[in-house]
Design a protein around this motif. Sequence first.
Motif, PDB file in Angstrom:
ATOM      1  N   TRP A 112     -63.363  39.318   5.637  1.00  0.00           N
ATOM      2  CA  TRP A 112     -63.499  40.770   5.685  1.00  0.00           C
ATOM      3  C   TRP A 112     -64.823  41.153   5.017  1.00  0.00           C
ATOM      4  O   TRP A 112     -64.993  40.986   3.815  1.00  0.00           O
ATOM      5  N   ALA A 113     -65.727  41.670   5.816  1.00  0.00           N
ATOM      6  CA  ALA A 113     -67.011  42.111   5.269  1.00  0.00           C
ATOM      7  C   ALA A 113     -66.818  43.412   4.504  1.00  0.00           C
ATOM      8  O   ALA A 113     -66.034  44.279   4.907  1.00  0.00           O
ATOM      9  N   PHE A 114     -67.548  43.561   3.394  1.00  0.00           N
ATOM     10  CA  PHE A 114     -67.500  44.815   2.650  1.00  0.00           C
ATOM     11  C   PHE A 114     -68.915  45.195   2.232  1.00  0.00           C
ATOM     12  O   PHE A 114     -69.840  44.372   2.253  1.00  0.00           O
ATOM     13  N   TYR A 115     -69.089  46.465   1.851  1.00  0.00           N
ATOM     14  CA  TYR A 115     -70.401  46.977   1.467  1.00  0.00           C
ATOM     15  C   TYR A 115     -70.210  48.149   0.521  1.00  0.00           C
ATOM     16  O   TYR A 115     -69.075  48.614   0.302  1.00  0.00           O
ATOM     17  N   CYS A 116     -71.310  48.642  -0.050  1.00  0.00           N
ATOM     18  CA  CYS A 116     -71.283  49.842  -0.886  1.00  0.00           C
ATOM     19  C   CYS A 116     -71.728  51.026  -0.028  1.00  0.00           C
ATOM     20  O   CYS A 116     -72.821  51.004   0.541  1.00  0.00           O
ATOM     21  N   LYS A 117     -70.916  52.048   0.061  1.00  0.00           N
ATOM     22  CA  LYS A 117     -71.264  53.214   0.873  1.00  0.00           C
ATOM     23  C   LYS A 117     -72.500  53.922   0.350  1.00  0.00           C
ATOM     24  O   LYS A 117     -73.260  54.511   1.116  1.00  0.00           O
ATOM     25  N   PHE A 118     -72.713  53.885  -0.966  1.00  0.00           N
ATOM     26  CA  PHE A 118     -73.842  54.592  -1.558  1.00  0.00           C
ATOM     27  C   PHE A 118     -75.134  53.770  -1.469  1.00  0.00           C
ATOM     28  O   PHE A 118     -76.221  54.336  -1.464  1.00  0.00           O
ATOM     29  N   HIS A 119     -75.001  52.456  -1.418  1.00  0.00           N
ATOM     30  CA  HIS A 119     -76.161  51.558  -1.355  1.00  0.00           C
ATOM     31  C   HIS A 119     -75.822  50.473  -0.330  1.00  0.00           C
ATOM     32  O   HIS A 119     -75.476  49.346  -0.697  1.00  0.00           O
ATOM     33  N   PRO A 120     -75.896  50.806   0.978  1.00  0.00           N
ATOM     34  CA  PRO A 120     -75.365  49.906   2.016  1.00  0.00           C
ATOM     35  C   PRO A 120     -76.044  48.558   2.106  1.00  0.00           C
ATOM     36  O   PRO A 120     -75.539  47.667   2.791  1.00  0.00           O
ATOM     37  N   GLY A 121     -77.195  48.387   1.437  1.00  0.00           N
ATOM     38  CA  GLY A 121     -77.783  47.058   1.394  1.00  0.00           C
ATOM     39  C   GLY A 121     -76.962  46.071   0.582  1.00  0.00           C
ATOM     40  O   GLY A 121     -77.155  44.854   0.683  1.00  0.00           O
ATOM     41  N   SER A 373     -78.532  63.470  11.834  1.00  0.00           N
ATOM     42  CA  SER A 373     -78.376  64.682  11.025  1.00  0.00           C
ATOM     43  C   SER A 373     -77.414  64.464   9.858  1.00  0.00           C
ATOM     44  O   SER A 373     -76.905  65.425   9.289  1.00  0.00           O
ATOM     45  N   SER A 374     -77.153  63.194   9.503  1.00  0.00           N
ATOM     46  CA  SER A 374     -76.256  62.887   8.394  1.00  0.00           C
ATOM     47  C   SER A 374     -76.867  63.338   7.067  1.00  0.00           C
ATOM     48  O   SER A 374     -78.086  63.389   6.910  1.00  0.00           O
ATOM     49  N   PRO A 375     -76.015  63.618   6.092  1.00  0.00           N
ATOM     50  CA  PRO A 375     -76.546  64.018   4.787  1.00  0.00           C
ATOM     51  C   PRO A 375     -77.148  62.867   3.999  1.00  0.00           C
ATOM     52  O   PRO A 375     -77.972  63.095   3.113  1.00  0.00           O
ATOM     53  N   PHE A 376     -76.771  61.608   4.308  1.00  0.00           N
ATOM     54  CA  PHE A 376     -77.199  60.501   3.445  1.00  0.00           C
ATOM     55  C   PHE A 376     -77.450  59.199   4.201  1.00  0.00           C
ATOM     56  O   PHE A 376     -78.408  58.500   3.929  1.00  0.00           O
ATOM     57  N   SER A 377     -76.603  58.845   5.160  1.00  0.00           N
ATOM     58  CA  SER A 377     -76.623  57.509   5.757  1.00  0.00           C
ATOM     59  C   SER A 377     -77.766  57.319   6.747  1.00  0.00           C
ATOM     60  O   SER A 377     -78.211  58.264   7.403  1.00  0.00           O
ATOM     61  N   SER A 378     -78.211  56.062   6.862  1.00  0.00           N
ATOM     62  CA  SER A 378     -79.144  55.683   7.919  1.00  0.00           C
ATOM     63  C   SER A 378     -78.393  54.823   8.935  1.00  0.00           C
ATOM     64  O   SER A 378     -77.370  54.203   8.628  1.00  0.00           O
ATOM     65  N   LEU A 409     -84.182  52.290  13.903  1.00  0.00           N
ATOM     66  CA  LEU A 409     -83.683  52.683  12.586  1.00  0.00           C
ATOM     67  C   LEU A 409     -84.021  54.139  12.339  1.00  0.00           C
ATOM     68  O   LEU A 409     -85.192  54.523  12.383  1.00  0.00           O
ATOM     69  N   LEU A 410     -82.991  54.959  12.069  1.00  0.00           N
ATOM     70  CA  LEU A 410     -83.178  56.381  11.810  1.00  0.00           C
ATOM     71  C   LEU A 410     -82.476  56.752  10.512  1.00  0.00           C
ATOM     72  O   LEU A 410     -81.279  56.508  10.348  1.00  0.00           O
ATOM     73  N   GLY A 411     -83.226  57.365   9.609  1.00  0.00           N
ATOM     74  CA  GLY A 411     -82.640  57.922   8.397  1.00  0.00           C
ATOM     75  C   GLY A 411     -82.392  59.402   8.569  1.00  0.00           C
ATOM     76  O   GLY A 411     -82.711  59.994   9.615  1.00  0.00           O
ATOM     77  N   PRO A 412     -81.821  60.064   7.563  1.00  0.00           N
ATOM     78  CA  PRO A 412     -81.525  61.493   7.665  1.00  0.00           C
ATOM     79  C   PRO A 412     -82.759  62.312   8.033  1.00  0.00           C
ATOM     80  O   PRO A 412     -83.808  62.200   7.399  1.00  0.00           O
TER      81      PRO A 412
END
Length: 608
Positions: A112-121, A373-378, A409-412
């Motif tokens: 099961w892969a997991f990540y940090c929502k605030f720092h997806p790297g 148009s997301s507030p944070f995610s790329s 790759l698109l950021g906010p």
Amino acid sequence: MAAVLLSASALVAYVVGPAPEATRAYAEPVRNATIVIEEGGARKGYATPDVSVSGGGGITGGVVTVVNLDSMDHTVTSVATGADGLPVFDVRIAAGTSATVPGVDTLAAGEWAFYCKFHPGMRGVLTVEGAGGGVAPERPTFDQPLVVPPTRRGAEIRLVMRRALVRTLPDGPRTSMWTYDGTYPGPTIRRRGGRGTRVTIVNRLPREAGSMSTHLHGDHHASQHDGQPTTYLIRPGASRTYDYPLTVDGRAEPGSFFWYHDHRMDRTARNNWRGLQGMFIVTDPPLSGVRLPTGDRDVPLMISERSFRADNQLTDPFADGPEMVGHHGQMAWVGPQAPPDDATVGDTVLVNGRYAPYLDVTATRHRLRLLNSSPFSSYNLTFSDGRPFLQVGTGSGLLPKAVVRTSVLLGPGQRADVVVDFGGATGQRVVLESVPAKPGTTGDDARETAVMEFRVGDRARDPSRLPSRLPSPALVSPVPSKVSKTWTFGLHDEEHHGSFWSINGKAFDPGRVDHRARLGTVERWRFRNTSDVTHYVHIHAEQWRTLLRDGQAPPPWERGLEDTWRLEPGEEVEVAARFTDYTGPFMIHCHMLDHEDHGMMARFDVVP
């Protein structure tokens, strides 16, 4: 900076494959497991990215504990989603605390892969060994048709901000949102460059929503029509008319993909989250030799994200947000969600306001106008079958030369104008999804998720052609060798006094002028990022030429006009523009909306 991409087979994976042997040698199976996050986790990743646990409930089932030794909050969130489209497990761990990952005893055996929502790297793999539980990952079933917002084409346009019920999720009640004219996104405005357009915004939102401000992102217009964060506001019950000439220095504005959204100081993230967003397309006159897809094959796609309660209503991530305090003439924020722990991330990805939609297409070329148009995610957008994008433009106009790409790759706040050929795919279902690049490369912090599905039908007549050279707008030249202004994006944290996102060490003050540029001159600006997280820098007033990225020529897709740039930790970007037509105050800010609201914005004035 070139992105390193995953293989095509990995693009559709929601449970990752085996970890490298060198890593697996240290991941011996145990009943319980601990995920450790050390200081600097946003840059270094999880200290224990690969852990194993015994599956099943009762005395045989394992427990996963997360210990956060960092000074930032983090999450452990599964990439895999359940039948409801939500992560199978998701836990937030405040700085200096520990927590248990819920639901591990229910997971099926496997990785099961997991990540940090605030720092997806930050990414890792939890291996469940033994019998395991019954919960397995599920892919979206794409049950809703994509809705293309209604189009407005007139010189005089009236949009009413009001609360309305809109369909976002496939089942259950509709969602109450703040809208432009009752839809989310609001109507798409299409106007020919050079044809002046006046847009009147009427504020009929609930009185407690307060005053609003609408910004046309990317356009060139007068300061008083720029959607100022503290002035020229639209009070409850009132209206304001914005004048967009769609010209630059006396010439028609080039074909562009803009968008409009709320820009109220300290409330931008909240107001966008609740629905105040729409698209604006500036078209070119017919161009000799350019035959891009048109009509129903020219599709604007607004990609965003939200979180919902069980009754399909939006959550309110701002209810317990940070509290503003003042010290030493600065504004700062305190509380558990103060910077840098102020990221608003939704669980559910929406396209044109709907979760996991599908679009029926013919086996022909289509022009997709992509907006994050997301507030944070790329999002690192790619297709499940590996078919390429032909990028023909940015949000600010056509590129000098079309660029073949396997991912975008698109950021906010960023946009891309691409052509996709569905020829040869009759009968297939092609998924547009976001897949992070390999760790340590540009795009490794992108969200991993399915976005939407294209259902490919029969072949049809296709008069479009794939262009090589394009009539792109002229870039400013010559460019000064000297940098006129350096803007440093960072985090300022004073013990016992709160924290704020800063530009040049200061939080935003609408009454302070941080730079003055003279009308008619060309200036060269530099951006620097001294924080541990990526920012997306947006400049108002002009459309800019990208000169250098870390001292090197920008990649081919960044060689047209731009208004928003990705700026990674430690990175420097240099840009240039000529200040034309308008004087007055304008803004530069991070387009991660919580960062903007919590200080990362500055004012510059164009002066005679």
